[in-house]
Write a protein that holds these residues in place. Structure first.
Motif, short mmCIF file in Angstrom:
data_model
loop_
_atom_site.label_atom_id
_atom_site.label_comp_id
_atom_site.label_asym_id
_atom_site.label_seq_id
_atom_site.Cartn_x
_atom_site.Cartn_y
_atom_site.Cartn_z
N UNK A 134 0.82 -1.21 0.00
CA UNK A 134 0.00 0.00 0.00
C UNK A 134 0.85 1.25 0.00
N UNK A 135 0.25 2.34 -0.40
CA UNK A 135 0.94 3.63 -0.42
C UNK A 135 1.14 4.13 1.01
N UNK A 136 2.28 4.74 1.26
CA UNK A 136 2.54 5.31 2.58
C UNK A 136 1.84 6.66 2.68
N UNK A 137 0.57 6.64 3.06
CA UNK A 137 -0.23 7.86 3.04
C UNK A 137 0.29 8.91 4.02
N UNK A 138 1.05 8.50 5.02
CA UNK A 138 1.56 9.49 5.97
C UNK A 138 2.58 10.43 5.34
N UNK A 139 3.03 10.12 4.14
CA UNK A 139 3.97 11.00 3.44
C UNK A 139 3.25 12.11 2.68
N UNK A 164 -13.09 11.06 1.15
CA UNK A 164 -13.45 10.09 0.12
C UNK A 164 -13.65 8.71 0.73
N UNK A 165 -12.75 8.34 1.64
CA UNK A 165 -12.85 7.04 2.27
C UNK A 165 -14.09 6.90 3.13
N UNK A 166 -14.50 7.98 3.79
CA UNK A 166 -15.69 7.92 4.62
C UNK A 166 -16.95 7.76 3.78
N UNK A 167 -16.87 8.16 2.52
CA UNK A 167 -18.01 8.04 1.63
C UNK A 167 -18.10 6.65 1.03
N UNK A 168 -16.96 6.11 0.60
CA UNK A 168 -16.98 4.85 -0.12
C UNK A 168 -15.65 4.12 0.07
N UNK A 169 -15.66 3.07 0.86
CA UNK A 169 -14.43 2.34 1.18
C UNK A 169 -13.81 1.72 -0.06
N UNK A 170 -14.63 1.32 -1.03
CA UNK A 170 -14.11 0.72 -2.25
C UNK A 170 -13.29 1.74 -3.04
N UNK A 171 -13.80 2.95 -3.14
CA UNK A 171 -13.10 3.99 -3.90
C UNK A 171 -11.81 4.40 -3.20
N UNK A 172 -11.84 4.51 -1.88
CA UNK A 172 -10.63 4.86 -1.13
C UNK A 172 -9.54 3.81 -1.37
N UNK A 173 -9.90 2.54 -1.25
CA UNK A 173 -8.93 1.48 -1.47
C UNK A 173 -8.43 1.49 -2.92
N UNK A 174 -9.33 1.77 -3.84
CA UNK A 174 -8.95 1.86 -5.25
C UNK A 174 -7.92 2.97 -5.46
N UNK A 175 -8.13 4.12 -4.83
CA UNK A 175 -7.18 5.24 -4.95
C UNK A 175 -5.80 4.83 -4.45
N UNK A 176 -5.75 4.12 -3.33
CA UNK A 176 -4.48 3.67 -2.78
C UNK A 176 -3.81 2.67 -3.72
N UNK A 177 -4.61 1.74 -4.26
CA UNK A 177 -4.05 0.73 -5.16
C UNK A 177 -3.49 1.36 -6.43
#
Length: 224
Positions: free
Chosen positions: A13-18, A30-43
């Motif tokens: 996964x992406x190191x989002x803390x950076x 975005x993640x609070x709205x749709x967990x699928x989309x949040x994970x997709x953004x990270x991927x």
């Protein structure tokens, strides 16, 4: 000379803390709205970063392109949940609504000085080299390199991931689709070749982990 490596992600996964706090806040929304989309953004961001590495992109461009990819679907914040999370096939009208996320995301980025440099992610990731993409139907000469790379990463994760509205598609079948899209002029060929290398790396890694785990079970006499 030692190759400069951009360590913005790990294998999973992406190191989002950076990320800049503004971008983290946007993606948290975005993640609070749709967990699928949040994970997709990270991927998509993680895959994009690895594609850039295989394409021998500079550290600066890789960082820029990865953040663009992380923000590529930010416009879906304003897509109605009834459409974004619909379990069945979208109607033509609903698909038209979904497609507006590119323009919405671009406008969101352009209004925020911190996000403005990364507006190419939302704006170009659904454009196809042969002009069949959206929102503007651009062709190769008008689609920046980052948009071409992100499109390949986005298509791969969108097809191979199991979503609420479709069934899982195998990795090999997904690669076949993307290779065909490269052959028919939709997708960037070098980026597609780089994707094949990423998939091979991950497959070898998973097989290695599976064998290591089996060896571990044998060592503790769990399997006889």
């Amino acid at each position: 000379m030692k190759k400069e490596v951009f360590d913005f992600y790990d294998r999973t996964s992406l190191k989002s803390y950076n990320l800049d706090k503004t971008m983290q806040d946007q993606l948290n929304a975005l993640g609070s709205l749709d967990v699928f989309t949040r994970k997709h953004c990270e991927n998509v961001a993680a895959i994009t970063c690895r594609l850039c590495e295989y394409l021998h992109c500079s550290k600066g461009f890789t960082e820029y392109c990865t953040i663009c990819a992380y923000l590529h679907d930010i416009g879906k914040i304003f897509i109605p949940a009834s459409v974004l999370q619909k379990p069945g096939k979208l109607t033509d009208e609903e698909y038209a609504i979904i497609k507006t996320h590119t323009t919405i995301g671009y406008e969101m980025c352009m209004k925020d000085p911190k996000l403005q440099p990364y507006a190419a992610g939302p704006w170009y990731h659904h454009e196809a080299l042969n002009g069949t993409g959206y929102p503007r139907g651009l062709t190769k000469k008008d689609i920046p390199y980052e948009g071409q790379i992100i499109r390949v990463a986005d298509e791969y994760d969108a097809i191979v991931s199991k979503r609420q509205y479709k069934s899982h598609v195998g990795i090999i079948d997904t690669l076949k689709i993307l290779i065909e899209n490269a052959h028919n002029g939709k997708n960037n060929v070098p980026a597609t070749k780089a994707l094949k290398k990423v998939v091979i790396d991950d497959t070898i890694y998973e097989i290695s982990c599976a064998f290591n785990y089996l060896d571990y079970l044998k060592d503790i006499n769990y399997l006889k």
